[in-house]
Design an enzyme around this catalytic site. Sequence first.
Site, PDB file in Angstrom:
ATOM      1  N   HIS A 348      -2.591   1.327  12.343  1.00 24.66           N
ATOM      2  CA  HIS A 348      -2.245   1.166  10.922  1.00 24.66           C
ATOM      3  C   HIS A 348      -3.243   1.813   9.980  1.00 24.66           C
ATOM      4  O   HIS A 348      -3.116   1.654   8.764  1.00 24.66           O
ATOM      5  CB  HIS A 348      -2.142  -0.310  10.545  1.00 24.66           C
ATOM      6  N   LYS A 527      -0.822  -4.784  -4.689  1.00 26.08           N
ATOM      7  CA  LYS A 527      -1.303  -4.519  -3.337  1.00 26.08           C
ATOM      8  C   LYS A 527      -2.747  -4.998  -3.264  1.00 26.08           C
ATOM      9  O   LYS A 527      -3.332  -5.324  -4.295  1.00 26.08           O
ATOM     10  CB  LYS A 527      -1.220  -3.034  -2.996  1.00 26.08           C
ATOM     11  N   ARG A 528      -3.339  -5.031  -2.069  1.00 21.93           N
ATOM     12  CA  ARG A 528      -4.757  -5.347  -1.977  1.00 21.93           C
ATOM     13  C   ARG A 528      -5.560  -4.389  -2.860  1.00 21.93           C
ATOM     14  O   ARG A 528      -5.160  -3.236  -3.067  1.00 21.93           O
ATOM     15  CB  ARG A 528      -5.230  -5.242  -0.525  1.00 21.93           C
ATOM     16  N   LYS A 533      -6.797   2.796  -2.764  1.00 17.17           N
ATOM     17  CA  LYS A 533      -5.516   2.559  -3.444  1.00 17.17           C
ATOM     18  C   LYS A 533      -5.610   2.881  -4.934  1.00 17.17           C
ATOM     19  O   LYS A 533      -4.614   2.962  -5.625  1.00 17.17           O
ATOM     20  CB  LYS A 533      -5.070   1.112  -3.230  1.00 17.17           C
ATOM     21  N   THR A 635       4.378  -0.376   2.288  1.00 15.38           N
ATOM     22  CA  THR A 635       5.706  -0.975   2.447  1.00 15.38           C
ATOM     23  C   THR A 635       6.172  -1.514   1.098  1.00 15.38           C
ATOM     24  O   THR A 635       7.370  -1.586   0.842  1.00 15.38           O
ATOM     25  CB  THR A 635       5.699  -2.113   3.487  1.00 15.38           C
ATOM     26  N   LYS A 639       9.909  -1.498  -0.958  1.00 18.20           N
ATOM     27  CA  LYS A 639      10.549  -2.648  -1.614  1.00 18.20           C
ATOM     28  C   LYS A 639      10.863  -2.308  -3.073  1.00 18.20           C
ATOM     29  O   LYS A 639      11.930  -2.646  -3.586  1.00 18.20           O
ATOM     30  CB  LYS A 639       9.623  -3.870  -1.566  1.00 18.20           C
TER      31      LYS A 639
HETATM   32  C1  F58 Z   1      -1.678  -1.612   6.366  1.00 17.88           C
HETATM   33  N1  F58 Z   1      -2.873  -2.084   6.974  1.00 17.88           N
HETATM   34  C2  F58 Z   1      -1.788  -0.177   5.879  1.00 17.88           C
HETATM   35  N2  F58 Z   1      -4.389  -3.744   7.436  1.00 17.88           N
HETATM   36  O1  F58 Z   1      -2.893  -0.063   5.007  1.00 17.88           O
HETATM   37  C3  F58 Z   1      -0.503   0.186   5.156  1.00 17.88           C
HETATM   38  O2  F58 Z   1      -0.528   1.520   4.764  1.00 17.88           O
HETATM   39  C4  F58 Z   1       0.683  -0.046   6.078  1.00 17.88           C
HETATM   40  O3  F58 Z   1       1.886   0.109   5.383  1.00 17.88           O
HETATM   41  C5  F58 Z   1       0.648  -1.444   6.654  1.00 17.88           C
HETATM   42  O4  F58 Z   1      -0.599  -1.695   7.291  1.00 17.88           O
HETATM   43  C6  F58 Z   1       1.737  -1.675   7.685  1.00 17.88           C
HETATM   44  O5  F58 Z   1       1.752  -0.655   8.622  1.00 17.88           O
HETATM   45  C7  F58 Z   1      -3.273  -3.343   6.770  1.00 17.88           C
HETATM   46  O6  F58 Z   1      -2.631  -4.113   6.069  1.00 17.88           O
HETATM   47  C8  F58 Z   1      -4.973  -4.946   7.352  1.00 17.88           C
HETATM   48  O7  F58 Z   1      -4.659  -5.753   6.505  1.00 17.88           O
HETATM   49  C9  F58 Z   1      -6.018  -5.280   8.398  1.00 17.88           C
HETATM   50  C10 F58 Z   1      -6.241  -6.766   8.492  1.00 17.88           C
HETATM   51  C11 F58 Z   1      -7.332  -7.088   9.484  1.00 17.88           C
HETATM   52  C12 F58 Z   1      -8.601  -6.370   9.194  1.00 17.88           C
HETATM   53  C13 F58 Z   1      -8.398  -4.894   9.070  1.00 17.88           C
HETATM   54  C14 F58 Z   1      -7.287  -4.537   8.085  1.00 17.88           C
END
Ligand code: F58
Length: 790
Positions: A348, A527-528, A533, A635, A639
């Site tokens: 990811h 988003k985070r 970002k 994602t 949406k």
């Molecule tokens: C996200 N990763 C990507 N990681 O940033 C985003 O582009 C993508 O659409 C999504 O995954 C789904 O594929 C992400 O959310 C985390 O939150 C991890 C959580 C645990 C620690 C490292 C980051």
Amino acid sequence: MTKAGLRQGMLHHLKYSLGKDPAHAQVRDWRVALSLAVRDRIVDPWFAATRATYGGRHKRVYYLSMEFLIGRLLEDAIVNLGLLDEAEEVFREYDVSFGDVLANEPDAALGNGGLGRLAACFLDSLSTLACPAYGYGIRYEHGLFRQRFVDGRQVEEPETWLSDTHAWEFQRPEAAFEIGFGGEVAETGSRALWQPGESVIAEAHDTPIIGWRGNWANTLRLWSARPTRLFDLERFNRGEFAAAAEPEALARTISRVLYPDDTTEQGKALRLKQEYFFTAASLRDILRRFRSEYDDLRKLPLKVAIQLNDTHPAIAGPELVRLLHDENGIDFDDAVAIARACLSYTNHTLMPEALERWSEALLGSLLPRHMKLIERIDDTHARQHPDRKMRIREDGDVRMGELSFVMAHKVNGVSALHTDLMRQTVFAELNRLHPDRIVNETNGVTPRRWLLSCNPRLSALIDRTIGNDWVGDLERLSELEPHVEDSGFRADFAAAKAENKAELARFILETENIAVDPEAMFDIQIKRIHEYKRQHMNILETIALWQAIRDNPDAGWTPRVKIFAGKAAPGYVLAKKIIHLINDVARLVNSDPVTSSLLKVVFMPNYNVTLAERLIPAADLSEQISTAGKEASGTGNMKLALNGALTIGTRDGANVEIRERVGAENFFLFGMTAPEAVARRAVPDHATRAIEASPVLARAIAAIEAGVFSPGDPERYRDVVENLRWSDYFLVCSDFDSYYASQREADAVFMDRDRWIRMSVRNTARSGWFSSDRTIRGYMNDIWGVQSIV
Ligand code: F58
């Protein structure tokens, strides 16, 4: 199921499960009673699905994920069972607000962001497609922290979603495994006997997940940790109460909290324990189920597909080899081959700081046998590929991405661009050695939650126009396309959006005490909070716009409401500064009489699934502005487009595919491409040069520096500004002018309301491909080799 049946079921639970008379029932009682009644309706299809899977000796999918960001479940279940009207009517009879009942459910935030939410969308699609599957994860007592602002600063508070009865789960005390850590390894030739030094019990909690139309339900099995021994009665009797409870407390810390980190990984021993804990318990459970039907473990890959959601469960590789080899006597090379044929891995992120590594020292002390097996896996792979330069172990660390790659038969990226970059960058060498291993599965979102439930006005319009088959087959939304020429349809489409915006405006007034104009463009970035970002680019553009409006208030500006929401990792200082800055800008701009009818800034606290469900249907403009090459997919972008928002975005992640599908003319594109970004970063002083070349940007930065937004404290944003000036790794300055120009183009189009509506309709009509049903079909065909059971 009829309305009468639902009423009866609910009254039954109100009385016999909650001990309440309807006359005295509180909203919470109604909510729990309704949930239990709805859950009852899920049990039969759930049993039937299990029986069909056993009966047909079908292969099962196991989705291992550290995170499942599910949100509320009640409405989702009601909608999937087709009971929404019935439920609404029953509550009308009792004069109880159905909306309040739904809103009473805590939001299960067992995830950080996109990765966890994707897992939750996948559960919905797996059940909808009748794909026999289990989600496996951790039953965190505390999910992602609750966010508050104090003087504009983020403050974190623990989230207590489990403090009230959790109506959806079934506790399974009998499905428990002892999971060990540390200790000694006694080698006996190739095989070994591991004697862990300590252990905890993993106990299962099952939540049935019902699919669209209620025909199939899979299981989400979450593990919680409990001690092998409750407490030390002897010490307790001596009066050492705290000490007596120590082993219990220690064991329970494993499933106590979700790590609140997005994208940056901290090497914490407890995190590694959590990872091994849920992975080992899940594998034990998978083998137990396999053995209940089959004898020959060599046939495992015919019946078992295990998907690793990122590297958090990467220890599954060595653990499965250990179970097959050490515990079942299968030859090491065969064990590796069997494990690999079962396992596949989703990546990811490409950001180096987010790729998990564990020090060999830590891994070796916590999981001594696994460390040895990793060495052997690494050495074997290196022997098979003598020209290989990269190793799984590097500088005293185990690289979990490489380990996952080597132990998986398929490795996938989450958008076309991301998968290409994976092939070219992080996994270039492994891709050369295993050219068929990497595949792409572009992310998707569930249309049930992200259109049908969250946007009833638009859904009803779509139903009236093309019928409701789109819910299970989202590409049917393309049938809306001809209606773009129908002015009546366009008016209805615009009216649905306008009502959603008016509702959000009321909510913002109630909760934030900010009055926003529902006619203004609702420009949303949710988003985070992360530098890549680029929420800071958005707030710089906001400042620049504010300055421009002040210069010339009567220049015919398009009224805008800038809406932000998102959490920053508690230890991410710069991200927290960005939040503070946005709140400071909001305070000043919102009270400026010169601009207040044209520009408002709102930062909604505590972004979660439930808040996303409110914001997305009301969005006009979707901000997808990450530095090209950094957002694996996104994602939220899907949406928002699905709900008719136009995207302003870079050529990053799935934006590229969204633009291809909705059409370049219905998308506001700006900024550098991924290769251009790499080249730009190599230019010395790229940021300084960009600022010098852009008076608009220079002026916005100067205002921050002068303390315009932090009166009396001009130093407050020194680090943010210095970072922009002197480092700017994420190229905010270099992309700024292009972004600003694209925003002004959006302003112009928004003023041509009919044109905007046409573009908006086309976004909805052409977003059907981004259903997670399509994504899951891709995994089923390309990776898992499983079929829907009809
Ligand atoms: C996200 N990763 C990507 N990681 O940033 C985003 O582009 C993508 O659409 C999504 O995954 C789904 O594929 C992400 O959310 C985390 O939150 C991890 C959580 C645990 C620690 C490292 C980051």
